[in-house]
Design a protein around this motif. Structure first.
Motif, PDB file in Angstrom:
ATOM      1  N   UNK A  44       7.741   4.584  -7.756  1.00 40.59           N
ATOM      2  CA  UNK A  44       8.985   3.839  -7.545  1.00 40.59           C
ATOM      3  C   UNK A  44       9.376   3.638  -6.096  1.00 40.59           C
ATOM      4  N   UNK A  45       8.658   4.227  -5.177  1.00 43.47           N
ATOM      5  CA  UNK A  45       9.006   4.049  -3.759  1.00 43.47           C
ATOM      6  C   UNK A  45       8.085   2.985  -3.160  1.00 43.47           C
ATOM      7  N   UNK A  46       8.638   2.175  -2.264  1.00 41.73           N
ATOM      8  CA  UNK A  46       7.819   1.203  -1.547  1.00 41.73           C
ATOM      9  C   UNK A  46       8.525   0.877  -0.241  1.00 41.73           C
ATOM     10  N   UNK A  47       7.765   0.854   0.847  1.00 42.00           N
ATOM     11  CA  UNK A  47       8.387   0.640   2.168  1.00 42.00           C
ATOM     12  C   UNK A  47       8.537  -0.845   2.457  1.00 42.00           C
ATOM     13  N   UNK A  48       9.656  -1.176   3.074  1.00 39.01           N
ATOM     14  CA  UNK A  48       9.845  -2.582   3.430  1.00 39.01           C
ATOM     15  C   UNK A  48      10.718  -2.707   4.676  1.00 39.01           C
ATOM     16  N   UNK A  49      10.612  -3.842   5.310  1.00 38.43           N
ATOM     17  CA  UNK A  49      11.493  -4.144   6.449  1.00 38.43           C
ATOM     18  C   UNK A  49      12.206  -5.452   6.132  1.00 38.43           C
ATOM     19  N   UNK A  92      -9.168  -2.933   2.101  1.00 32.87           N
ATOM     20  CA  UNK A  92      -7.902  -2.325   1.687  1.00 32.87           C
ATOM     21  C   UNK A  92      -7.527  -1.195   2.653  1.00 32.87           C
ATOM     22  N   UNK A  93      -8.542  -0.410   3.030  1.00 35.91           N
ATOM     23  CA  UNK A  93      -8.288   0.751   3.887  1.00 35.91           C
ATOM     24  C   UNK A  93      -7.650   0.315   5.217  1.00 35.91           C
ATOM     25  N   UNK A  94      -8.252  -0.727   5.825  1.00 38.30           N
ATOM     26  CA  UNK A  94      -7.738  -1.147   7.139  1.00 38.30           C
ATOM     27  C   UNK A  94      -6.365  -1.817   7.045  1.00 38.30           C
ATOM     28  N   UNK A  95      -6.129  -2.543   5.950  1.00 32.46           N
ATOM     29  CA  UNK A  95      -4.800  -3.175   5.802  1.00 32.46           C
ATOM     30  C   UNK A  95      -3.745  -2.077   5.596  1.00 32.46           C
ATOM     31  N   UNK A  96      -4.119  -1.065   4.831  1.00 32.20           N
ATOM     32  CA  UNK A  96      -3.229   0.085   4.619  1.00 32.20           C
ATOM     33  C   UNK A  96      -2.843   0.695   5.982  1.00 32.20           C
ATOM     34  N   UNK A  97      -3.864   0.897   6.812  1.00 30.59           N
ATOM     35  CA  UNK A  97      -3.656   1.483   8.135  1.00 30.59           C
ATOM     36  C   UNK A  97      -2.802   0.543   9.007  1.00 30.59           C
ATOM     37  N   UNK A  98      -3.143  -0.737   8.974  1.00 27.85           N
ATOM     38  CA  UNK A  98      -2.423  -1.741   9.769  1.00 27.85           C
ATOM     39  C   UNK A  98      -0.928  -1.725   9.381  1.00 27.85           C
ATOM     40  N   UNK A  99      -0.664  -1.690   8.081  1.00 28.58           N
ATOM     41  CA  UNK A  99       0.730  -1.695   7.614  1.00 28.58           C
ATOM     42  C   UNK A  99       1.483  -0.458   8.099  1.00 28.58           C
ATOM     43  N   UNK A 100       0.786   0.690   8.084  1.00 28.43           N
ATOM     44  CA  UNK A 100       1.424   1.943   8.551  1.00 28.43           C
ATOM     45  C   UNK A 100       1.787   1.816  10.030  1.00 28.43           C
ATOM     46  N   UNK A 106       4.728  -0.627  10.553  1.00 31.36           N
ATOM     47  CA  UNK A 106       6.001  -0.014  10.173  1.00 31.36           C
ATOM     48  C   UNK A 106       6.460   0.976  11.250  1.00 31.36           C
ATOM     49  N   UNK A 107       5.522   1.782  11.738  1.00 27.48           N
ATOM     50  CA  UNK A 107       5.837   2.791  12.746  1.00 27.48           C
ATOM     51  C   UNK A 107       6.321   2.133  14.038  1.00 27.48           C
ATOM     52  N   UNK A 108       5.571   1.096  14.478  1.00 26.02           N
ATOM     53  CA  UNK A 108       5.915   0.447  15.749  1.00 26.02           C
ATOM     54  C   UNK A 108       7.245  -0.289  15.675  1.00 26.02           C
ATOM     55  N   UNK A 159       0.815  -1.222   0.000  1.00 25.87           N
ATOM     56  CA  UNK A 159       0.000   0.000   0.000  1.00 25.87           C
ATOM     57  C   UNK A 159       0.848   1.271   0.000  1.00 25.87           C
ATOM     58  N   UNK A 160       2.158   1.124   0.234  1.00 23.57           N
ATOM     59  CA  UNK A 160       3.017   2.314   0.209  1.00 23.57           C
ATOM     60  C   UNK A 160       3.660   2.503  -1.172  1.00 23.57           C
ATOM     61  N   UNK A 161       3.299   1.651  -2.115  1.00 25.06           N
ATOM     62  CA  UNK A 161       3.903   1.682  -3.462  1.00 25.06           C
ATOM     63  C   UNK A 161       3.457   2.952  -4.186  1.00 25.06           C
ATOM     64  N   UNK A 162       4.446   3.800  -4.514  1.00 23.82           N
ATOM     65  CA  UNK A 162       4.110   5.097  -5.110  1.00 23.82           C
ATOM     66  C   UNK A 162       5.342   5.644  -5.818  1.00 23.82           C
TER      67      UNK A 162
END
Ligand SMILES: Cc1cc2nc3c(=O)[nH]c(=O)nc-3n(C[C@H](O)[C@H](O)[C@H](O)COP(=O)(O)OP(=O)(O)OC[C@H]3O[C@@H](n4cnc5c(N)ncnc54)[C@H](O)[C@@H]3O)c2cc1C
Length: 435
Positions: free
Chosen positions: A219-224, A262-270, A273-275, A214-217
């Protein structure tokens, strides 16, 4: 007994005749020239362990036959669950050399899929640690398989998706552990290229990454990126037991499914990542490191009646980031956003139908929608044109033509099936793939 069965993704369940033999003579009586397939604990996502006429479960072959606690060698019946095996071996300081992301698999299923773990890039697949297999052919004949005896059947059985006979017993090596913990390190990325480059270079024994689709934008995408090694400090292991895990009842599954958007998974992923961002290095229990999804045993039910698909492909390094992005764009445009994306490293390994190759493996979990099949068909073509492969233990949909392009040894496998008269062993998957 008639039973509704499906793969773990619960896509297109079928009504099948299910059999639970308890011993070899029971099993052999079921071999009467009617189509059949074998099944362990049903953790393969697609249709590799289902078949309408006869689906024969291994789960009552559940004995640990020999365990050499000094040398770390073990011999088990195929229906033993990895969880039960680990409960015996961990207190004695031994762990499995290769583990999938759940401990609710049978050892027979691990052989038939030739499973890989987070250490595939170093240790390869399960096949490397298997000393011998006892296989029962449809004519009732018992075959002893190893890298030296009945070689052709050995290499075809490891990764052969149950299509070479009933795996009765398996003997394999364990690895020594001094602790029940893993020394875990985390790195954070916002570029796929940087993530892949680090995955390739990492020297840790275990390497796996979580990617936030959900952070794909642009060319950027967040990962751990999680890397881990067995903690080397000696500790008394003694009474290790797995934490209590939970079964979701059908009402809770319905409620969670209602909120699974999708909305809640987006939020969950954020939030995830933050935690996690604060914590760069820590010591984690091996259950948390290897089996994070097992906390909710039947988590697959939250996807509702339509289920979900896991699509796992391997791709050579060169094409990796370009191909992954291409696939992500198609998924996004078609509103099939993956709720989970996992990227790992891989090396080419043994097995007639091996999935492994030198490259990157990507697994995505996508809720089932009406356009899923047609969109996956488009993605299959992209995977084929990038010289990639789809993992058969996760597959639901690939067609015979794409399968042949991905698995170049398919002909050798078909020859072995003919040589040993295996034509009565067929899964829904093997019928689709015409093998
Ligand atoms: C949460 C989760 C994470 C996973 N992570 C990974 C991973 O990291 N790496 C990986 O490689 N896989 C992974 N998998 C897939 C899983 O490891 C394989 O699908 C495995 O084969 C499942 O074992 P099972 O006992 O449930 O087999 P089933 O799903 O019942 O059967 C799988 C295949 O094995 C055959 N089979 C089973 N038992 C026998 C037998 N006794 N004789 C002959 N054939 C038999 C079946 O015919 C079928 O083709 C994961 C699955 C889940 C649900």
């Amino acid at each position: 007994m008639k039973k509704i069965i499906s793969g773990w993704g619960k896509i297109e369940p079928i009504s099948a005749q299910a059999y639970f033999p308890t011993n070899l003579s029971n099993l052999k009586k079921l071999f009467n020239k009617v189509d059949m397939i074998f099944r362990g604990n049903g953790r393969s996502y697609g249709d590799s362990s289902i078949q309408k006429n006869k689906t024969i479960f291994s789960l009552r072959f559940n004995k640990i036959l020999k365990f050499n606690k000094k040398k770390g060698k073990i011999k088990v019946q195929s229906g033993v669950l990895l969880k039960n095996l680990l409960e015996k071996t961990i207190p004695n300081g031994w762990f499995v050399p290769v583990s999938p992301g759940t401990k609710y698999v049978s050892i027979g299923g691990m052989v038939a899929s030739n499973v890989h773990g987070k250490n595939q890039h170093i240790d390869g697949c399960f096949i490397n640690f298997i000393k011998s297999i006892i296989l029962i052919l449809p004519n009732g004949e018992k075959k002893y398989l190893s890298k030296k005896n009945n070689k052709d059947l050995f290499y075809a059985t490891c990764g052969g998706m149950g299509l070479t006979g009933f795996i009765l017993e398996v003997e394999f090596d364990l690895i020594k552990i001094n602790s029940t913990t893993i020394n875990q390190k985390k790195l954070y990325f916002s570029s796929l290229e940087k993530l892949i480059s680090k995955i390739k270079k990492s020297k840790a024994k275990y390497v796996v990454s979580w990617v936030d689709f959900f952070s794909f934008n642009n060319n950027k995408i967040k990962s751990i990126l999680y890397t881990g090694d067995h903690y080397s400090k000696n500790e008394y292991i003694g009474n290790y037991s797995f934490k209590r895990e939970f079964l979701i009842n059908k009402y809770i599954a319905i409620i969670v499914n209602f909120f699974l958007t999708d909305f809640l998974i987006h939020l969950f992923n954020k939030i995830k990542y933050f935690l996690e961002f604060k914590n760069k290095e820590n010591i984690v229990d091996l259950n948390n490191f290897f089996y994070p999804l097992d906390g909710l045993i039947n988590w697959n039910t939250i996807y509702g009646k339509k289920g979900f698909a896991q699509y796992q492909f391997a791709i050579p390094y060169k094409q990796a980031s370009k191909t992954i992005k291409k696939i992500f764009i198609i998924l996004g445009k078609n509103n099939l956003k993956p709720y989970l994306v996992v990227i790992k490293n891989m090396k080419k390994d043994l097995g007639t139908l091996t999935f492994s190759m030198d490259g990157i493996s990507v697994a995505i979990d996508v809720p089932n929608k009406n356009n899923l099949k047609s969109v996956f068909k488009k993605i299959d073509k992209i995977v084929v044109s990038a010289s990639g492969k789809i993992y058969l233990a996760k597959d639901n949909f690939i067609n015979n033509s794409n399968f042949r392009k991905m698995y170049k040894n398919y002909n050798e496998f078909i020859k072995i099936r003919k040589k040993y008269n295996l034509s009565f062993i067929n899964s829904s998957q093997s019928i689709r793939l015409k093998i």
